[in-house]
Design an enzyme around this catalytic site. Structure first.
Site, PDB file in Angstrom:
ATOM      1  N   LYS A 147      77.034 103.307  65.940  1.00 48.67           N
ATOM      2  CA  LYS A 147      75.574 103.358  65.804  1.00 48.67           C
ATOM      3  C   LYS A 147      74.980 104.495  66.663  1.00 48.67           C
ATOM      4  CE  LYS A 147      74.885 100.246  62.668  1.00 48.67           C
ATOM      5  NZ  LYS A 147      74.262 100.568  61.367  1.00 48.67           N
ATOM      6  N   TYR A 197      81.509  99.362  67.688  1.00 52.50           N
ATOM      7  CA  TYR A 197      80.270  99.220  66.898  1.00 52.50           C
ATOM      8  C   TYR A 197      79.168 100.072  67.531  1.00 52.50           C
ATOM      9  CZ  TYR A 197      76.154  97.264  64.616  1.00 52.50           C
ATOM     10  OH  TYR A 197      74.975  97.125  63.918  1.00 52.50           O
TER      11      TYR A 197
END
Ligand code: NDP
Ligand code: 8X3
Length: 254
Positions: free
Chosen positions: A158, A154
């Site tokens: 990002k 994740y």
């Protein structure tokens, strides 16, 4: 010429839904995108009870590149006056070390947070280029500035949003299309329920004992960045709960 149009991806919930409300208040006609059509339609009805904006709801999976490209290649003329793209659709799926990581979780995060954002941007940028001082707002995360335990993939997606935002700003500066990246810390939405694959009890523990951010806090920041005068661009904004000084530390009272 129709009114200015704003697109919000991930508008069926959380930050996207709050942002749609704010953009409606600012007078934009809206293209609202997510997979859950019923949620988009409920939101559209609630906005139209308050404001006279036109709203187009599109049930679209941003991971489906053919569908994304075809949708914008065939966009009706009266929906082409696009001034704002909010690339918000995204998710975390799972929280574990890389050796224990689930490959399907990785694929869904990479496909949505990076590739979906790219497909949407490629499809919409030609419309934005027609309107000087149009604006792309990419929703990154504090996870795109720092890493935290078990956040690996994740966080990587990002960090990619952070890099892509800088690239877009550079490439689009001569039109100019403004590009802003907004990086929130913990916001209570459906985010953790999705991360923990529907486990609402586990998700609730994430927001226990401190004042987390709410979706309206991020929508408020989006309203601010897109309302600056033509000569002002906010490049980057990191927004944290006061009790969360970085991605790994949260001061809880219980
Ligand atoms: P929510 O889960 O409440 O909302 C996520 C939205 O993304 C939903 O509308 C969902 O709609 C949509 N979405 C997910 N996958 C797809 C897809 N493949 N195609 C189209 N739409 C999709 O979470 P948030 O509002 O919190 O998340 C919004 C963004 O903010 C995400 O990018 C997230 O990473 C980021 N963020 C969130 C933080 C938080 O703490 N909550 C902090 C920092 C950043 P549907 O399921 O109907 O398709
Ligand atoms: C969501 C915030 O800290 O859970 O991007 O990654 S965090």
């Amino acid at each position: 010429m129709s009114k200015k149009i704003a697109i919000v991806t991930g508008a069926s919930s959380g930050i996207g839904a709050a942002t749609a409300n704010v953009l409606a208040q600012l007078g934009y006609d809206l293209i609202l995108i997510a997979r859950r059509k019923n949620k988009l339609e409920q939101l559209a009805i609630s906005i139209q009870q308050q404001f006279a904006n036109r709203i187009l709801t599109l049930s679209l999976d941003v991971r489906n590149r053919e569908e994304v490209m075809q949708t914008f290649e065939n966009l009706p003329n009266d929906w082409q006056n696009i001034h704002v793209l909010i690339n918000n659709a995204g998710l975390a799926s799972g929280l574990s070390t890389i050796d224990k990581g689930d490959l399907n979780d990785w694929d869904v995060m990479i496909d949505t947070n990076i590739k979906g954002l790219l497909y949407m941007s490629k499809a919409v940028i030609p419309f934005l280029m027609q309107n000087p001082f149009s604006h792309i707002v990419n929703i990154g995360s504090i996870a795109g500035k720092e890493v935290y335990m078990n956040g690996n993939v994740y966080c990587a997606t990002k960090h990619a949003v952070d890099a892509l935002s800088k690239s877009m700003r550079l490439e689009l500066s001569s039109y100019p299309v403004k590009v802003t990246a907004i990086h929130p810390g913990a916001v209570e939405t459906e985010f953790s329920i999705v991360r923990f694959h529907g486990d609402k009890e586990k998700a609730a523990t994430v927001y226990k004992g401190f004042d987390n951010l709410v979706a309206d806090d991020i929508a408020d920041a989006i309203q601010y960045v897109i309302s600056r005068p033509k000569h002002v661009t906010i490049n980057d904004m990191v927004i944290m709960p006061t009790a969360q000084p970085n991605s790994s530390v949260i001061h809880r009272t219980s």
